[in-house]
Scaffold this active site. Sequence first.
Site, PDB file in Angstrom:
ATOM      1  N   SER A   8      18.777  20.361 -30.068  1.00 42.43           N
ATOM      2  CA  SER A   8      17.686  20.521 -28.693  1.00 42.43           C
ATOM      3  C   SER A   8      16.189  20.106 -29.012  1.00 42.43           C
ATOM      4  O   SER A   8      15.527  21.203 -29.151  1.00 42.43           O
ATOM      5  CB  SER A   8      18.171  21.240 -27.569  1.00 42.43           C
ATOM      6  N   HIS A  33      20.127  15.606 -29.080  1.00 39.56           N
ATOM      7  CA  HIS A  33      20.182  16.605 -26.529  1.00 39.56           C
ATOM      8  C   HIS A  33      18.766  16.989 -25.847  1.00 39.56           C
ATOM      9  O   HIS A  33      18.159  17.611 -26.515  1.00 39.56           O
ATOM     10  CB  HIS A  33      20.915  18.201 -27.370  1.00 39.56           C
ATOM     11  N   ASP A  35      17.156  17.933 -22.676  1.00 38.79           N
ATOM     12  CA  ASP A  35      17.182  18.452 -21.499  1.00 38.79           C
ATOM     13  C   ASP A  35      16.212  17.522 -20.269  1.00 38.79           C
ATOM     14  O   ASP A  35      15.130  18.157 -20.490  1.00 38.79           O
ATOM     15  CB  ASP A  35      16.407  19.890 -21.903  1.00 38.79           C
ATOM     16  N   MET A  68      19.567  18.352 -15.335  1.00 43.82           N
ATOM     17  CA  MET A  68      20.044  19.163 -15.264  1.00 43.82           C
ATOM     18  C   MET A  68      18.679  19.576 -13.835  1.00 43.82           C
ATOM     19  O   MET A  68      17.328  19.036 -13.979  1.00 43.82           O
ATOM     20  CB  MET A  68      19.208  20.691 -15.707  1.00 43.82           C
ATOM     21  N   MET A 137      27.576  25.396 -20.167  1.00 37.15           N
ATOM     22  CA  MET A 137      26.490  26.482 -20.322  1.00 37.15           C
ATOM     23  C   MET A 137      26.901  28.460 -21.120  1.00 37.15           C
ATOM     24  O   MET A 137      27.391  28.893 -20.137  1.00 37.15           O
ATOM     25  CB  MET A 137      24.972  26.429 -19.523  1.00 37.15           C
ATOM     26  N   ASP A 175      25.373  25.206 -25.442  1.00 34.50           N
ATOM     27  CA  ASP A 175      24.207  25.574 -25.269  1.00 34.50           C
ATOM     28  C   ASP A 175      23.857  26.247 -24.435  1.00 34.50           C
ATOM     29  O   ASP A 175      24.079  26.401 -23.094  1.00 34.50           O
ATOM     30  CB  ASP A 175      24.343  24.067 -24.319  1.00 34.50           C
TER      31      ASP A 175
HETATM   32  C1  DX5 Z   1      18.448  25.224 -21.468  1.00 33.67           C
HETATM   33  C2  DX5 Z   1      18.946  24.461 -22.347  1.00 33.67           C
HETATM   34  C3  DX5 Z   1      19.020  24.105 -23.511  1.00 33.67           C
HETATM   35  C4  DX5 Z   1      18.068  24.912 -24.058  1.00 33.67           C
HETATM   36  C5  DX5 Z   1      18.851  26.032 -25.804  1.00 33.67           C
HETATM   37  O1  DX5 Z   1      18.453  25.073 -20.207  1.00 33.67           O
HETATM   38  O2  DX5 Z   1      20.249  22.953 -21.782  1.00 33.67           O
HETATM   39  O3  DX5 Z   1      19.445  23.008 -24.508  1.00 33.67           O
HETATM   40  O4  DX5 Z   1      17.511  24.465 -24.862  1.00 33.67           O
HETATM   41  O5  DX5 Z   1      17.844  25.763 -26.819  1.00 33.67           O
HETATM   42  P1  DX5 Z   1      18.096  27.242 -27.362  1.00 33.67           P
HETATM   43  O6  DX5 Z   1      19.228  27.038 -28.485  1.00 33.67           O
HETATM   44  O7  DX5 Z   1      16.908  27.760 -26.903  1.00 33.67           O
HETATM   45  O8  DX5 Z   1      18.599  28.593 -26.175  1.00 33.67           O
HETATM   46 ZN    ZN Z   2      21.188  21.150 -22.500  1.00 35.78          ZN
END
Ligand code: DX5
Ligand code: ZN
Length: 216
Positions: A8, A33, A35, A68, A137, A175
């Site tokens: 990500s 990935h 976000d 999101m 999630m 995730d």
């Molecule tokens: C959270 C995101 C994730 C996040 C993951 O809202 O969807 O993709 O970036 O980050 P880590 O691996 O740091 O939890």
């Molecule tokens: Zn994500």
Amino acid sequence: MKNILAPSILASDFTKLGEELAAIDRAGAEYVHIDVMDGSFVPSISYGMPVIKSIRKVTNRVFDVHLMIAAPDRYLKDFKDSGADIITVHAEACTHLDRTLQAIKDLGCKAAVALNPATPLCSIEYVLEKCDMILIMSVNPGFGGQKYISYCTDKIKKLRAMLNERGLDTDIEVDGGITLDNVKEILDAGANVIVAGSAIFKDTKANTEKFMEILA
Ligand code: DX5
Ligand code: ZN
């Protein structure tokens, strides 16, 4: 099933995003990935189409775009045109989830649904066949660097059993809060697409390689 790493880039150093992408690419990560946060469905705001379009020029890896955002139907075509390969929408953000998944497929992208930790698996029971991937999630979305919510492991197991019962080998992506220490437990539960942000970016190439070893 094949295991896939999806770093990500939310946790990456944006002053050198091109180098970060090259590092995860060289270390073998198949997905990027991405976000996208709108400050409405989730509290924070990240980045959108212009950034995706720009990085599309420097890598051929699969763009796994995690929306999101509220009412994502408004922007599906824009994300496709920016370079998305997989588009993930949140079940909680779609009034007509079936229609939204179909719209993603009609654009020629792979369609995925994300479920927040508290959202039950039965909310996607009737659209399972329409999903190329399901994203569990394991933190409440909105920020990187949060702690993995432990009950999500059981949810992954239940989802894999539900898919097996229907004879589906759909990808399960997880995730949030994934580290080198808990990734094995998540794979063993039945997930095969692993998102990691803060556990990868910093010593990016070395960390990606370590994840790749466990996923092999
Ligand atoms: C959270 C995101 C994730 C996040 C993951 O809202 O969807 O993709 O970036 O980050 P880590 O691996 O740091 O939890
Ligand atoms: Zn994500």
